[in-house]
Design a protein around this motif. Structure first.
Motif, PDB file in Angstrom:
ATOM      1  N   GLY A 266       0.818  -1.214   0.000  1.00 60.35           N
ATOM      2  CA  GLY A 266       0.000   0.000   0.000  1.00 60.35           C
ATOM      3  C   GLY A 266       0.847   1.257   0.000  1.00 60.35           C
ATOM      4  N   ILE A 267       0.199   2.385   0.298  1.00 60.65           N
ATOM      5  CA  ILE A 267       0.909   3.668   0.251  1.00 60.65           C
ATOM      6  C   ILE A 267       1.139   4.258   1.638  1.00 60.65           C
ATOM      7  N   ALA A 268       0.852   3.475   2.704  1.00 63.45           N
ATOM      8  CA  ALA A 268       0.908   4.036   4.056  1.00 63.45           C
ATOM      9  C   ALA A 268       2.293   4.592   4.382  1.00 63.45           C
ATOM     10  N   ASN A 269       3.328   3.985   3.820  1.00 64.83           N
ATOM     11  CA  ASN A 269       4.686   4.413   4.178  1.00 64.83           C
ATOM     12  C   ASN A 269       5.307   5.396   3.197  1.00 64.83           C
ATOM     13  N   ILE A 270       4.534   5.839   2.199  1.00 64.66           N
ATOM     14  CA  ILE A 270       5.091   6.791   1.234  1.00 64.66           C
ATOM     15  C   ILE A 270       5.232   8.159   1.900  1.00 64.66           C
ATOM     16  N   THR A 271       6.438   8.699   1.830  1.00 58.76           N
ATOM     17  CA  THR A 271       6.702   9.985   2.486  1.00 58.76           C
ATOM     18  C   THR A 271       6.770  11.112   1.460  1.00 58.76           C
ATOM     19  N   LEU A 272       6.578  12.322   1.966  1.00 62.55           N
ATOM     20  CA  LEU A 272       6.707  13.495   1.111  1.00 62.55           C
ATOM     21  C   LEU A 272       8.115  13.574   0.515  1.00 62.55           C
ATOM     22  N   GLU A 273       9.097  13.119   1.299  1.00 60.02           N
ATOM     23  CA  GLU A 273      10.472  13.150   0.793  1.00 60.02           C
ATOM     24  C   GLU A 273      10.625  12.251  -0.441  1.00 60.02           C
ATOM     25  N   GLN A 274      10.010  11.082  -0.394  1.00 57.68           N
ATOM     26  CA  GLN A 274      10.071  10.194  -1.568  1.00 57.68           C
ATOM     27  C   GLN A 274       9.425  10.858  -2.781  1.00 57.68           C
ATOM     28  N   ILE A 275       8.313  11.526  -2.519  1.00 61.02           N
ATOM     29  CA  ILE A 275       7.595  12.173  -3.623  1.00 61.02           C
ATOM     30  C   ILE A 275       8.400  13.328  -4.198  1.00 61.02           C
ATOM     31  N   GLU A 276       9.052  14.100  -3.308  1.00 60.64           N
ATOM     32  CA  GLU A 276       9.866  15.230  -3.772  1.00 60.64           C
ATOM     33  C   GLU A 276      11.084  14.735  -4.551  1.00 60.64           C
ATOM     34  N   THR A 277      11.707  13.682  -4.042  1.00 58.18           N
ATOM     35  CA  THR A 277      12.868  13.119  -4.751  1.00 58.18           C
ATOM     36  C   THR A 277      12.450  12.599  -6.131  1.00 58.18           C
ATOM     37  N   ALA A 278      11.289  11.960  -6.180  1.00 63.36           N
ATOM     38  CA  ALA A 278      10.772  11.464  -7.461  1.00 63.36           C
ATOM     39  C   ALA A 278      10.546  12.624  -8.418  1.00 63.36           C
ATOM     40  N   LYS A 279       9.961  13.693  -7.903  1.00 56.96           N
ATOM     41  CA  LYS A 279       9.649  14.842  -8.745  1.00 56.96           C
ATOM     42  C   LYS A 279      10.920  15.429  -9.351  1.00 56.96           C
ATOM     43  N   GLN A 280      11.950  15.566  -8.502  1.00 58.93           N
ATOM     44  CA  GLN A 280      13.210  16.123  -9.004  1.00 58.93           C
ATOM     45  C   GLN A 280      13.800  15.275 -10.122  1.00 58.93           C
ATOM     46  N   ALA A 281      13.542  13.973 -10.061  1.00 56.97           N
ATOM     47  CA  ALA A 281      14.092  13.079 -11.088  1.00 56.97           C
ATOM     48  C   ALA A 281      13.134  12.917 -12.270  1.00 56.97           C
ATOM     49  N   GLY A 282      12.007  13.645 -12.274  1.00 54.95           N
ATOM     50  CA  GLY A 282      11.088  13.570 -13.417  1.00 54.95           C
ATOM     51  C   GLY A 282      10.057  12.468 -13.303  1.00 54.95           C
ATOM     52  N   TYR A 283       9.765  12.040 -12.058  1.00 54.40           N
ATOM     53  CA  TYR A 283       8.794  10.964 -11.856  1.00 54.40           C
ATOM     54  C   TYR A 283       7.661  11.413 -10.947  1.00 54.40           C
ATOM     55  N   VAL A 284       6.584  10.653 -10.990  1.00 54.45           N
ATOM     56  CA  VAL A 284       5.500  10.843 -10.040  1.00 54.45           C
ATOM     57  C   VAL A 284       5.190   9.458  -9.464  1.00 54.45           C
ATOM     58  N   ILE A 285       4.765   9.409  -8.199  1.00 53.47           N
ATOM     59  CA  ILE A 285       4.458   8.123  -7.559  1.00 53.47           C
ATOM     60  C   ILE A 285       2.960   7.864  -7.646  1.00 53.47           C
ATOM     61  N   LYS A 286       2.587   6.715  -8.199  1.00 52.70           N
ATOM     62  CA  LYS A 286       1.182   6.319  -8.321  1.00 52.70           C
ATOM     63  C   LYS A 286       1.017   4.906  -7.768  1.00 52.70           C
ATOM     64  N   LEU A 287      -0.114   4.646  -7.137  1.00 53.26           N
ATOM     65  CA  LEU A 287      -0.419   3.269  -6.731  1.00 53.26           C
ATOM     66  C   LEU A 287      -0.977   2.535  -7.953  1.00 53.26           C
TER      67      LEU A 287
END
Lengths: 436, 436
Positions: B228-249
């Motif tokens: 699931g997504i319970a452990n997804i952090t804002l930091e992971q999302i920001e790091t993904a964004k900087q690398a040109g990605y978005v996190i989706k379930l």
């Protein structure tokens, strides 16, 4: 292994799509038989030149130049010759012989769809043409079947990959219109006669088919209002980008109500501004997409390849499997029912909004007088932007975005602007869509 | 006006979807009759409390608490009660009585779909459940029918609106996970028990249904690998964004080949990195979308509302119209054919790539030794980025992107990294999808 009965499949035409259809029928024979409960047997492929080189290696004995004879005794006829004749006559012969017909021929369906559907219905045969709009994308079946319990209000599609490729190059790579056209031509995106794509004729045929199916109403192709992309400039695209828009050539089929209260249908093709966060804005390159609005379902979008041999063949085969199952288990052919018979209203009755770019005299009071011209036509401005003031030539450039109004009022307003002594030139008129 | 025969429609359940279904059947009666060739007559609505307040004003005499009796003598039964029982027993009774059944009950179909489909097939009735996956979006019918002649290789869906809303808020507005969850809960996006959404159980049920239909293979819900997504952090999302990605379930159903050459199917749910220019990346808020890859059709996407009373009702009505037409013109029920019977392979056999964030000792030679750990597991790095060096604590942060490899090797590599004395902490492990 199950023993399946054979279904005789005749293929008319063997270009890039036909060759892929033949390949899939042969290569996927076992899997298709398991899904259908009968085996698809390619009884022949009718071509003009039986010795021509093909995209796919196919048994030479399948080829024949006698299409009429091939059609006789077939269970399913796949028409991929294109053009009106002899395709139309062969399809009618096939239907009269009791065969189901699958075609990808958008020109033929746009021109003679209702006549062919009636011929099919009379003998209880099935006529299907999923591949005629947006190639691989399943759109006609969802419109007809999945949304059968809903009330479709609007269909808005990027249905011509060539023009989308050209506009996308201009938008993303800053190509001039000429450069983008040249690249599209080199990559084989444009037909020998590029006006079919560029002037929106191809998109208009697809608008006809989409409107007919969405609204159960015959919409002749010459009732489709049409503007192409030939005059779209890089400057228009850059201005759109700065304002958060992208320009796409849209085929729109919509339920509308005329000024005097008549409910009807509008079908039209023109380049329009779409907000960057609209799902259609993210349709890049040669891809197609159809955005559908329905009363209950809300907004839907169907996205995928709008051309290509294998891609189109996938849609053709989907129709073939549907027809084949009907042979196995009975049931009626799909009836392209046109029971609604709505009036087709002229483009002047459409509600839309305009973005107008114009060069005006840079003098006090000019904005108030321009606003007066809008007001005379009952048009209200949503935004006015003075983009460049050129003091040396006493000119200013304005970009006016209107609120939603009736197309006839908006067009009359532009005429008045053009006629005004304040206005040097109207440099761009574009509609905004998908915005309300 | 035509005289149509009546078809008796029983509605089980009258929540937000049921009320809209009832409304549409009543309000669109004439239009539906014209499309079907028969009139849908709502014979009753079975509810627990016949006096409860409804979303829609409906005739009180339609309500009954006796569902079993209502089902008897119906032509079409619409099950919108949810849950396993009594829905399952009532559906079986309806099918045995010769009625066609339409349901939106994903939990029931995920758990007992094959058994119910078999019961329908035995009596030649139709069981359909388009609304059970991605609500308004026509996806099951296109997979089953439009792509029937193609070979589907992968289905990748954003099929849970609540988690997409949460991840999208974190991505676009910088909300923390807790804040985004709170807003989603306040807006009614989350169920009373949010773990069904957040832990991916809801998406896993939909993965089961998608996999079964795409691959003609029974895929039990407990064979779906799930994170699931319970452990997804804002930091992971920001790091993904900087690398040109978005996190989706994502719910993924895929044909794969195991290390020892067995062809099979994988079904799984996990949060994954998607490139920003991938069509799934532009699916915002509570919307759903299903991305389909097929051998001939290439890439397709189906986009729309994944929840909502009217939206779900649209899909239910589409199935009802299909069943009703069958009553008028004959033909077989849809058979949920599971003829392929492919093996369901464990997640370790999947090919994917990893993005691993870790804190390591900031000392000479550490990168070479980390690379050595990757190599031990046959994993090769596509990119290594040292994101922050914290001299005071002698720590450096690394982001490693791998090439595509086998999940079991990638997971073992992460275990070895965790066990290494060079590594203080592995702070994030995410898979990249849609990238090849």
């Amino acid at each position: 292994m199950n023993e399946y009965r054979d279904l005789r499949v005749a293929l008319l035409g063997c270009g890039s799509v036909g060759a892929q259809v033949a390949r899939l029928i042969i290569e996927h024979g076992d899997e298709l038989a398991a899904r259908i409960g009968a085996r698809l047997t390619l009884s022949g492929i009718a071509v003009r030149d039986t010795t021509a080189k093909r995209d796919v290696d196919l048994p030479q004995e399948l080829f024949t130049s006698d299409a009429e004879r091939l059609v006789q005794g077939s269970d399913i006829v796949i028409e991929l010759m294109g053009g009106i004749e002899p395709a139309k006559t062969l399809i009618l012969q096939a239907l009269q012989g009791g065969a189901d017909v699958v075609t990808a021929n958008k020109a033929l369906i746009a021109a003679h769809g209702p006549e062919l559907a009636e011929a099919a219905e009379q003998v209880g045969a099935q006529l299907s043409y999923e591949a005629s709009v947006a190639a691989a994308i399943p759109i006609l079946r969802p419109l007809r079947e999945s949304l059968a319990g809903d009330h479709i209000t609007r269909v808005m599609g990027i249905v011509n990959g060539s023009t989308n490729y050209i506009l996308d190059r201009m938008d993303r790579f800053g190509d001039s219109s000429e450069d983008a056209m040249r690249v599209a031509s080199e990559l084989g995106y444009l037909e020998a006669d590029p006006t079919l794509d560029v002037e929106g004729y191809d998109a208009a045929q697809k608008a006809t088919i989409l409107a007919s199916i969405a609204f159960h109403t015959e919409v002749p192709v010459d009732a489709v209002y049409r503007e192409g992309i030939a005059n779209i400039t890089l400057e228009q695209i850059e201005t759109a980008k700065q304002a958060g828009y992208v320009i796409k050539l849209l085929a729109i089929a919509e339920r509308i109500t005329s000024a005097d209260g008549e409910h009807g249908v509008s079908a039209r093709v023109y380049p329009a501004l779409i907000r960057r966060d609209h799902p259609l804005a993210a349709v890049y390159g040669g891809k197609n997409a159809v955005f559908v609005e329905a009363e209950a379902a809300g907004e839907l979008m169907f996205y995928g390849a709008g051309a290509g041999g294998a891609e189109t063949a996938s849609a053709v085969l989907g129709d073939v499997v549907s027809a084949a199952r009907r042979h196995v288990v009975g049931g009626p052919g799909i009836a392209g029912s046109l029971h609604a018979g709505l009036t087709i209203l002229p483009v002047g009755e459409v509600n839309t909004s305009y973005q107008v770019m114009l060069e005006v005299q840079d003098q006090p009071g000019v904005l108030a007088r321009i606003a007066g011209i809008l007001a005379e036509h009952g048009v209200s401005a949503a935004s006015v932007k003075q983009s460049i003031a050129d003091g040396a030539h006493e000119r200013a450039s304005l970009v006016i975005g209107t609120h939603i109004g009736r197309e006839s009022d908006l067009a009359a307003m532009v005429d008045s602007l053009r006629a005004s002594d304040l206005v040097h030139e109207v440099t761009s008129v574009l509609r905004l869509e998908g915005n309300e």
